[in-house]
Design a protein around this motif. Structure first.
Motif, short mmCIF file in Angstrom:
data_model
loop_
_atom_site.label_atom_id
_atom_site.label_comp_id
_atom_site.label_asym_id
_atom_site.label_seq_id
_atom_site.Cartn_x
_atom_site.Cartn_y
_atom_site.Cartn_z
N GLU A 178 0.83 -1.21 0.00
CA GLU A 178 0.00 0.00 0.00
C GLU A 178 0.86 1.25 0.00
O GLU A 178 0.56 2.26 -0.68
CB GLU A 178 -0.91 -0.02 1.22
N ALA A 217 -0.47 12.35 2.88
CA ALA A 217 -1.13 12.19 4.18
C ALA A 217 -1.45 10.71 4.45
O ALA A 217 -1.32 10.22 5.59
CB ALA A 217 -2.42 13.02 4.20
N HIS A 218 -1.86 9.97 3.41
CA HIS A 218 -2.16 8.54 3.58
C HIS A 218 -0.90 7.76 3.94
O HIS A 218 -0.96 6.81 4.72
CB HIS A 218 -2.78 7.99 2.29
N GLU A 219 0.23 8.17 3.36
CA GLU A 219 1.49 7.50 3.70
C GLU A 219 1.80 7.66 5.19
O GLU A 219 2.29 6.74 5.84
CB GLU A 219 2.63 8.10 2.87
N LYS A 220 1.47 8.83 5.73
CA LYS A 220 1.71 9.06 7.16
C LYS A 220 0.80 8.20 8.04
O LYS A 220 1.17 7.85 9.16
CB LYS A 220 1.50 10.53 7.50
N ASP A 221 -0.42 7.92 7.51
CA ASP A 221 -1.37 7.14 8.30
C ASP A 221 -1.04 5.65 8.33
O ASP A 221 -1.52 4.92 9.20
CB ASP A 221 -2.79 7.32 7.75
N LEU A 222 -0.25 5.19 7.36
CA LEU A 222 0.08 3.77 7.30
C LEU A 222 1.04 3.40 8.42
O LEU A 222 1.86 4.21 8.86
CB LEU A 222 0.71 3.43 5.95
N THR A 235 -3.16 14.25 -0.56
CA THR A 235 -3.87 13.10 0.02
C THR A 235 -2.95 11.88 0.08
O THR A 235 -2.94 11.13 1.08
CB THR A 235 -5.11 12.77 -0.80
N SER A 236 -2.19 11.66 -0.96
CA SER A 236 -1.28 10.51 -0.99
C SER A 236 -0.22 10.63 0.09
O SER A 236 0.08 9.63 0.80
CB SER A 236 -0.61 10.40 -2.36
N THR A 291 0.85 4.04 -2.86
CA THR A 291 0.58 5.45 -2.51
C THR A 291 1.75 6.36 -2.92
O THR A 291 1.55 7.47 -3.45
CB THR A 291 0.33 5.57 -1.01
N HIS A 292 2.96 5.85 -2.66
CA HIS A 292 4.13 6.66 -2.99
C HIS A 292 4.28 6.83 -4.50
O HIS A 292 4.66 7.91 -4.99
CB HIS A 292 5.39 6.03 -2.41
N GLU A 344 -4.69 15.42 -4.84
CA GLU A 344 -4.35 14.01 -4.78
C GLU A 344 -2.94 13.81 -4.24
O GLU A 344 -2.68 12.84 -3.51
CB GLU A 344 -4.48 13.39 -6.17
#
Length: 406
Positions: free
Chosen positions: A45, A98-103, A95-96, A49-50, A92
Motif C-alpha cells: 500500500e 497524508a495517507h502515507e503518514k497514516d500507514l 492526500t497521498s 501510494t508513494h 491528490e
C-alpha cells in the motif's frame, strides 16, 4: 523400575509436549507469517501510494508547463482546464502524502516521510504561484520557471530518499520473512521428525512392553490351563503390572500343583482306607465271622459298595442262621436213615442165610432128581432161579451197606 502406568503417562506427556510444541510452532509460524503478510500489505500500500504521489509530483510539473504553453495561442490549450487539473493533482498529491503518514510503516520510513513535508509544501506553493503569474502577469511567468524547477528537483530528491528507505525496509522485511519462513520450515521438520520418532518409540514401546508380554503370559496361561505344569512363567522379575501378572500366574501355577498333589494324596488315603476296610471284611469272612460290618466312613464314591457289602454280609448271616436251624432236622433224619439201613442190613443177612439154606436144600434135591433127566432139568431150573434171586439179594445188601457207609 517404572510401572506401565508411569511409562504410559510418560508417553502421553511426550505426546502432549509434542502437540504443544507443534501448536506453539504453528501459532508462531502463523502469527509470524501473518505479520509478514500484514507488513507486505502495508509495504505494498505504501508503494502504491508513494508511486501515486510521485505521479502527482510529475503531473504538477506538467500542469505548470502546460499553463506556460497555453500562453501561446497556437498551443490550443485552455488555462481554465489546466487549472482544474492542477487543483485535482495537487489535492491528490497531498492526500497521498497524508495517507502515507497514516500507514503503519517502519520508523525509518516514517522518518523519511517527514523529510518530504517541507519540500512538498514549497513545491505545491511554487506551482500555484507560477500558475497565478500565468493568469496575472504572463510576461514574468517564464521568469519564475527556474525557481519552480529547483523546487521540483528538491522534492524529487526527497521522494527518491523515501523510495530508497522503502526499498531498504522492504529488503529487510523480505530478509526477515525469509528467515522466519526458513525457521518455520525447520520447526515443522523438527516437529515431523520428533513426531515420527515419538510415534515409533511409542509403537515399539507398546509392542515390547505391553503387547509382547501380554501375548507371552496369555500363551503361558493357555498351556497351564491345558495341564502343562512344566511351563516357566515369564516376567516374574519385573516390578510393573506385567510383573504382577507374572507373579499372579506363578502363584496360580503353584496352587494348581499343590491342589493336584493334595488330590493325589487324598486319593491315596481314600484307596488305602477302602483297601484296608474291605480287606479286613474279606479276611473276617474267610475266618467265618459273618458279624463284621464296614462301619468306617468311606469316600462318597464307595458308599454304595459299602452298603452292598454290609447287606451281603447280613443276608449271608441270615442264610447261615437258617442253615444252622435246619441242621438239627437233617441230623435226626440221618439217624433214622441209619437205623433203617441197619434193620435192612440185618434182614438182608437173614435172607441171605435163608437163601443159603435153600440153596443147600436145592442141592440135595438136585442130587435126588439127577436120576432122571426131567428131574435134573427141573432141578437145574430151580437152581438157576435161586442163584438169580441170591444175586439180587446180594446186590440189595451191597447197596444198603454202601448207603450206610455214606
Amino acid at each position: 523400575m517404572k510401572t506401565l502406568s508411569q511409562k504410559a503417562l510418560a508417553g502421553t506427556v511426550s505426546m502432549f509436549v509434542l502437540v504443544a510444541f507443534c501448536g506453539a510452532a504453528n501459532y508462531w509460524s502463523t502469527s509470524t507469517l501473518g505479520a509478514a503478510l500484514d507488513d507486505a500489505e502495508v509495504d505494498g500500500e505504501m508503494i502504491r501510494t508513494h508511486m501515486s504521489a510521485d505521479m502527482m509530483h510529475d503531473a504538477l510539473r506538467a500542469d505548470v508547463l502546460a499553463a506556460l504553453t497555453s500562453l501561446s495561442p497556437q498551443s490550443g490549450l485552455k488555462l481554465a482546464d489546466i487549472k482544474e487539473e492542477m487543483k485535482a493533482h495537487a489535492e491528490e498529491f497531498r492526500t497521498s502524502i497524508a495517507h502515507e503518514k497514516d500507514l503503519d510503516v517502519a520508523p525509518e520510513v516514517r522518518e523519511a516521510l517527514k523529510g518530504v513535508e517541507a519540500p512538498l509544501g514549497e513545491y505545491v506553493a511554487a506551482a500555484e504561484h507560477l500558475f497565478n503569474l500565468v493568469e496575472t502577469d504572463p510576461a514574468n511567468a517564464m521568469a519564475g520557471l527556474p525557481a519552480f524547477m529547483k523546487q521540483f528537483e528538491a522534492l524529487e530528491v526527497a521522494m527518491s530518499s523515501v523510495s530508497d528507505v522503502m526499498a531498504a525496509n522492504g529488503a529487510a522485511d523480505r530478509k526477515v520473512s525469509d528467515a522466519n519462513a526458513s525457521l518455520a520450515m525447520i520447526m515443522v521438520g523438527v516437529v515431523i521428525v520428533a513426531g515420527l520418532l515419538i510415534a515409533g518409540l511409542l509403537a515399539f514401546g507398546v509392542g515390547r512392553l505391553f503387547i509382547q508380554p501380554v501375548k507371552r503370559i496369555t500363551d503361558a496361561m493357555t498351556r497351564l490351563a491345558g495341564g502343562d505344569e512344566a511351563i516357566v512363567v515369564p516376567y516374574v522379575e519385573r516390578g510393573d503390572e506385567i510383573g504382577a501378572m507374572g507373579k499372579a500366574l506363578a502363584a496360580f501355577k503353584q496352587a494348581g500343583i499343590d491342589h493336584r498333589e493334595e488330590q493325589k494324596a487324598s486319593e491315596a488315603r481314600n484307596e488305602a482306607l477302602v483297601n484296608d476296610s474291605f480287606g479286613e471284611g474279606v479276611s473276617r469272612l474267610a475266618q467265618g465271622d459273618l458279624t463284621y460290618r464296614l462301619e468306617q466312613e468311606l469316600p462318597a464314591a464307595y458308599a454304595q459298595l459299602q452298603r452292598d457289602f454290609n447287606a451281603a454280609m447280613e443276608k449271608l448271616q441270615q442264610a447261615m442262621r437258617g442253615i444252622t436251624d435246619n441242621s438239627g432236622g437233617v441230623k435226626s433224619a440221618a439217624s433214622e436213615i441209619s437205623h433203617a439201613a441197619d434193620d435192612l442190613s440185618r434182614r438182608t443177612e437173614q435172607q441171605a442165610a435163608s437163601l443159603e439154606e435153600t440153596a443147600a436144600a436145592l442141592d440135595e434135591i438136585t442130587a435126588t432128581v439127577k436120576k432122571t433127566a426131567e428131574g435134573a432139568r427141573q432141578a437145574n431150573s430151580v437152581v438157576v432161579e435161586a442163584r438169580s434171586e441170591a444175586e439180587k439179594s446180594g446186590e440189595v445188601v451191597r447197596s444198603a451197606v454202601s448207603a450206610m457207609g455214606e
